[in-house]
Design an enzyme around this catalytic site. Structure first.
Site, PDB file in Angstrom:
ATOM      1  N   HIS A   7      36.740  20.333  34.538  1.00 30.58           N
ATOM      2  CA  HIS A   7      37.881  20.944  35.223  1.00 30.58           C
ATOM      3  C   HIS A   7      39.193  20.352  34.744  1.00 30.58           C
ATOM      4  CE1 HIS A   7      36.962  17.446  37.903  1.00 30.58           C
ATOM      5  NE2 HIS A   7      38.275  17.346  37.974  1.00 30.58           N
ATOM      6  N   HIS A  79      45.005  15.525  35.854  1.00 33.72           N
ATOM      7  CA  HIS A  79      43.985  14.946  34.968  1.00 33.72           C
ATOM      8  C   HIS A  79      43.081  16.023  34.392  1.00 33.72           C
ATOM      9  CE1 HIS A  79      41.617  14.779  38.857  1.00 33.72           C
ATOM     10  NE2 HIS A  79      40.619  15.130  38.057  1.00 33.72           N
ATOM     11  N   GLU A 130      39.063  11.840  33.575  1.00 33.34           N
ATOM     12  CA  GLU A 130      37.909  11.586  34.442  1.00 33.34           C
ATOM     13  C   GLU A 130      36.652  11.918  33.638  1.00 33.34           C
ATOM     14  OE1 GLU A 130      37.698  14.172  37.885  1.00 33.34           O
ATOM     15  OE2 GLU A 130      36.181  12.933  38.871  1.00 33.34           O
TER      16      GLU A 130
END
Lengths: 134, 134
Positions: A7, A79, A130
């Protein structure tokens, strides 16, 4: 090592307004808000055919995205999340190259119920990365 | 209206170093640099299984990413690009909602040889959005 882009996370000051923009202006498939008190955010997932956008807004006083929104009051891209097969192997490989893992260095359970780690933006071109075990 | 996430663009001050990070530290499939003088950038594509990351660095004095790097000297996530089937229909729908299309409002041919438009970040939660006709 990295696999799919799981994502892109966008921090927003007004989750309802941002969800309406993606639904009504961009015509995307927007899911209902989910409170994630353990992560200090409320999330709206936008399902695209090949990946997801996550709209994040702070939940509670200690939200990890509060400082970002203070610096970027209109919101912004917060992010990117890449999938890995084995998060411990990925962490150890990264640490061996000198890359900094944020926090304790131990994976936490992320918003999707899977182990995640965050990497220091200074080691990745100003980008908070991440990693999520797929 | 929007379809696949075509790419996430990350502006970087040192393209070679950033490409090496994605190749050697993150273990991604990193393509060779491509100069795009018409767009004022040199690009490195990173092929993920479901989408692409585009590392961008300025090319020439009038690069559209120069101001971003002046503000973010370490680099950062610059824009996201969503695919649409018909860019003129998408533009007209967006304009009807009051969203601002950057530049002349006419699509240009983007780095992939396809028509693209950019939308004003203030209308999209501080996020610069590119639309590309798929």
């Amino acid at each position: 090592m990295i696999g799919r882009l799981n994502h892109v996370a966008i921090a927003v000051p007004d989750l309802e307004a941002a969800a309406a923009t993606y639904r009504d202006v961009l015509g995307a498939d927007v899911k209902p808000p989910q409170a994630e008190p353990d992560h200090g955010v409320t999330v709206v997932f936008i399902e695209l055919p090949n990946t997801k956008i996550e709209l994040l807004t702070p939940l509670g006083d200690a939200s990890p995205i509060r400082a970002f929104l203070d610096k970027n009051p209109s919101g912004g891209i917060h992010h990117v999340c890449y999938e890995v097969d084995d998060i411990i192997a990925a962490r150890d490989r990264l640490k061996a190259t000198g890359a900094r893992v944020l926090g304790s260095g131990e994976p936490k359970i992320g918003a999707h119920g899977k182990p995640v780690l965050f990497l220091h933006p200074k080691d990745f071109n100003g980008t908070l990365v991440e990693l999520e075990q797929a």
